[in-house]
Design a protein around this motif. Structure first.
Motif, PDB file in Angstrom:
ATOM      1  N   LYS A   1      97.013  44.546 102.886  1.00 51.54           N
ATOM      2  CA  LYS A   1      95.977  43.545 103.971  1.00 51.54           C
ATOM      3  C   LYS A   1      95.401  44.015 105.828  1.00 51.54           C
ATOM      4  N   PHE A   2      94.659  43.496 106.384  1.00 52.90           N
ATOM      5  CA  PHE A   2      93.807  44.146 107.345  1.00 52.90           C
ATOM      6  C   PHE A   2      94.844  43.896 108.284  1.00 52.90           C
ATOM      7  N   SER A   3      94.726  44.479 109.365  1.00 55.25           N
ATOM      8  CA  SER A   3      95.874  44.278 110.272  1.00 55.25           C
ATOM      9  C   SER A   3      95.433  44.529 111.549  1.00 55.25           C
ATOM     10  N   PRO A   4      95.490  44.170 112.749  1.00 56.20           N
ATOM     11  CA  PRO A   4      95.118  44.970 113.887  1.00 56.20           C
ATOM     12  C   PRO A   4      95.607  46.767 114.181  1.00 56.20           C
ATOM     13  N   PRO A   5      95.444  47.659 115.029  1.00 53.41           N
ATOM     14  CA  PRO A   5      96.184  48.533 114.736  1.00 53.41           C
ATOM     15  C   PRO A   5      97.025  48.843 115.410  1.00 53.41           C
ATOM     16  N   ALA A   6      98.016  50.092 115.310  1.00 54.48           N
ATOM     17  CA  ALA A   6      98.915  49.710 115.550  1.00 54.48           C
ATOM     18  C   ALA A   6      98.558  50.627 117.548  1.00 54.48           C
ATOM     19  N   GLY A   7      99.965  50.186 118.730  1.00 57.32           N
ATOM     20  CA  GLY A   7      99.815  50.838 119.367  1.00 57.32           C
ATOM     21  C   GLY A   7     100.350  49.880 120.780  1.00 57.32           C
ATOM     22  N   ASN A   8     100.425  50.283 121.623  1.00 56.60           N
ATOM     23  CA  ASN A   8     101.217  50.110 122.840  1.00 56.60           C
ATOM     24  C   ASN A   8     100.738  49.610 124.010  1.00 56.60           C
ATOM     25  N   ALA A   9      99.176  50.008 123.335  1.00 59.16           N
ATOM     26  CA  ALA A   9      98.550  49.420 125.060  1.00 59.16           C
ATOM     27  C   ALA A   9      98.094  49.550 126.304  1.00 59.16           C
ATOM     28  N   LEU A  10      99.254  51.131 126.449  1.00 60.96           N
ATOM     29  CA  LEU A  10      99.644  51.978 127.690  1.00 60.96           C
ATOM     30  C   LEU A  10      98.598  52.477 128.385  1.00 60.96           C
ATOM     31  N   VAL A  11      98.487  51.933 130.273  1.00 62.54           N
ATOM     32  CA  VAL A  11      97.688  52.226 130.989  1.00 62.54           C
ATOM     33  C   VAL A  11      96.851  53.117 130.534  1.00 62.54           C
TER      34      VAL A  11
ATOM     35  N   LYS B   1      92.929  39.563 132.913  1.00 63.38           N
ATOM     36  CA  LYS B   1      94.042  39.913 131.624  1.00 63.38           C
ATOM     37  C   LYS B   1      93.416  39.300 130.669  1.00 63.38           C
ATOM     38  N   VAL B   2      93.910  39.822 129.659  1.00 62.93           N
ATOM     39  CA  VAL B   2      93.585  39.340 128.631  1.00 62.93           C
ATOM     40  C   VAL B   2      95.238  38.148 128.059  1.00 62.93           C
ATOM     41  N   THR B   3      94.976  37.775 127.687  1.00 64.87           N
ATOM     42  CA  THR B   3      95.343  36.482 127.278  1.00 64.87           C
ATOM     43  C   THR B   3      95.930  36.255 125.704  1.00 64.87           C
ATOM     44  N   ASP B   4      94.739  36.513 124.656  1.00 61.73           N
ATOM     45  CA  ASP B   4      95.002  36.573 122.733  1.00 61.73           C
ATOM     46  C   ASP B   4      95.204  37.406 122.726  1.00 61.73           C
ATOM     47  N   VAL B   5      94.851  38.071 121.049  1.00 62.56           N
ATOM     48  CA  VAL B   5      93.877  39.185 120.744  1.00 62.56           C
ATOM     49  C   VAL B   5      94.083  38.839 118.878  1.00 62.56           C
ATOM     50  N   CYS B   6      92.895  38.807 118.613  1.00 62.72           N
ATOM     51  CA  CYS B   6      93.083  38.689 116.620  1.00 62.72           C
ATOM     52  C   CYS B   6      93.924  39.030 116.422  1.00 62.72           C
TER      53      CYS B   6
ATOM     54  N   LEU C   1      97.637  44.511 123.705  1.00 62.25           N
ATOM     55  CA  LEU C   1      96.867  44.278 124.489  1.00 62.25           C
ATOM     56  C   LEU C   1      97.279  43.231 125.555  1.00 62.25           C
ATOM     57  N   LYS C   2      97.444  42.111 124.544  1.00 64.38           N
ATOM     58  CA  LYS C   2      97.589  40.800 124.818  1.00 64.38           C
ATOM     59  C   LYS C   2      99.334  41.149 126.589  1.00 64.38           C
ATOM     60  N   GLY C   3      98.363  40.575 127.161  1.00 61.62           N
ATOM     61  CA  GLY C   3      99.563  40.202 128.725  1.00 61.62           C
ATOM     62  C   GLY C   3      98.663  41.591 130.190  1.00 61.62           C
ATOM     63  N   LYS C   4      98.215  42.527 128.958  1.00 57.23           N
ATOM     64  CA  LYS C   4      97.693  43.451 130.173  1.00 57.23           C
ATOM     65  C   LYS C   4      96.719  43.231 130.628  1.00 57.23           C
ATOM     66  N   ASN C   5      96.218  43.453 131.839  1.00 58.89           N
ATOM     67  CA  ASN C   5      94.765  44.279 132.254  1.00 58.89           C
ATOM     68  C   ASN C   5      94.035  45.139 132.284  1.00 58.89           C
ATOM     69  N   VAL C   6      92.387  44.657 131.592  1.00 59.30           N
ATOM     70  CA  VAL C   6      91.842  45.764 131.667  1.00 59.30           C
ATOM     71  C   VAL C   6      90.298  46.116 132.085  1.00 59.30           C
ATOM     72  N   VAL C   7      89.623  46.816 131.943  1.00 59.08           N
ATOM     73  CA  VAL C   7      88.277  46.678 132.430  1.00 59.08           C
ATOM     74  C   VAL C   7      87.581  46.909 131.071  1.00 59.08           C
ATOM     75  N   LEU C   8      86.510  46.300 130.873  1.00 61.14           N
ATOM     76  CA  LEU C   8      85.690  45.945 129.804  1.00 61.14           C
ATOM     77  C   LEU C   8      83.995  46.566 130.256  1.00 61.14           C
ATOM     78  N   GLU C   9      83.568  47.043 129.339  1.00 60.26           N
ATOM     79  CA  GLU C   9      82.159  47.742 129.317  1.00 60.26           C
ATOM     80  C   GLU C   9      80.764  47.364 128.312  1.00 60.26           C
ATOM     81  N   GLY C  10      79.518  46.347 129.245  1.00 58.91           N
ATOM     82  CA  GLY C  10      79.525  45.996 127.760  1.00 58.91           C
ATOM     83  C   GLY C  10      78.399  45.189 128.882  1.00 58.91           C
ATOM     84  N   ASN C  11      78.154  43.565 126.816  1.00 62.75           N
ATOM     85  CA  ASN C  11      76.935  43.021 127.705  1.00 62.75           C
ATOM     86  C   ASN C  11      77.667  41.183 127.968  1.00 62.75           C
ATOM     87  N   ALA C  12      76.918  40.270 128.549  1.00 63.90           N
ATOM     88  CA  ALA C  12      77.846  39.502 129.194  1.00 63.90           C
ATOM     89  C   ALA C  12      76.546  38.213 128.951  1.00 63.90           C
TER      90      ALA C  12
END
Length: 171
Positions: A27-37, A78-83, A115-126
């Motif tokens: 089954k597919f699932s999100p990658p593991a990781g703690n989303a550290l600074v 701030k990330v509020t939700d992740v798939c 990543l949920k609840g963490k502050n992030v910088v995103l680069e891309g197109n809006a």
């Protein structure tokens, strides 16, 4: 001698098929990781880009001015939700407590649910887009929203959509 070679070939083929069946059924699932600074996803975010990142509020104002589309922009929020299924999208909280939707460019990378609840910088197109009822319901289901919330989606809505090429966890 030929019998041994044939037996060996059958054994290798059988084990290969069994392994292929096993991995294709995972089954597919999100990658593991703690989303550290400092953790990055996708193409990453250059350190000088981080200091130039704008707020979500400024992004909304620029999108109104720039005719609904901005390329190569960096924002922070701030990330509020992740798939929950694959980590293939996330939502960012805006200053007025609404949210906007982020997908990964070319579906090339995924992010952990940590990543949920963490502050992030995103680069891309809006861009500002009108989102259909069906698409809104699809993402609500992916986000495991209650059925009552999904059923309440009855109108298309205009919102900010971001296509991220890189994401970095920040303080």
């Amino acid at each position: 001698m030929k019998f041994k070679a044939l037996l060996f070939a059958v054994a290798v083929s059988t084990s290969t098929l069994a392994f292929a069946q096993e991995t294709s059924q995972k089954k597919f699932s999100p990658p593991a990781g703690n989303a550290l600074v400092g953790d990055t996803y996708g193409a990453g975010v250059a350190s000088n880009t981080e200091s130039k990142a704008i707020t979500v509020e400024k992004l909304g104002k620029k999108l109104k001015k720039e005719n609904k589309k901005l390329e190569n922009v960096a924002i922070k929020g701030k990330v509020t939700d992740v798939c929950e299924k694959k980590g293939c999208w996330l939502t960012i909280q805006t200053e007025d407590n609404s949210q906007f939707f982020v997908k990964m460019k070319d579906y090339a990378f995924f992010v952990p649910t940590a990543l949920k609840g963490k502050n992030v910088v995103l680069e891309g197109n809006a861009e500002r887009k009108v989102i259909s009822v069906d698409e809104q319901k699809h993402y609500a289901e992916d986000g495991k929203k209650p059925q009552s919330e999904i059923d309440a989606i009855t109108q298309p809505k205009e919102e900010i959509r971001f296509l991220a090429s890189g994401i970095k966890v920040v303080n």
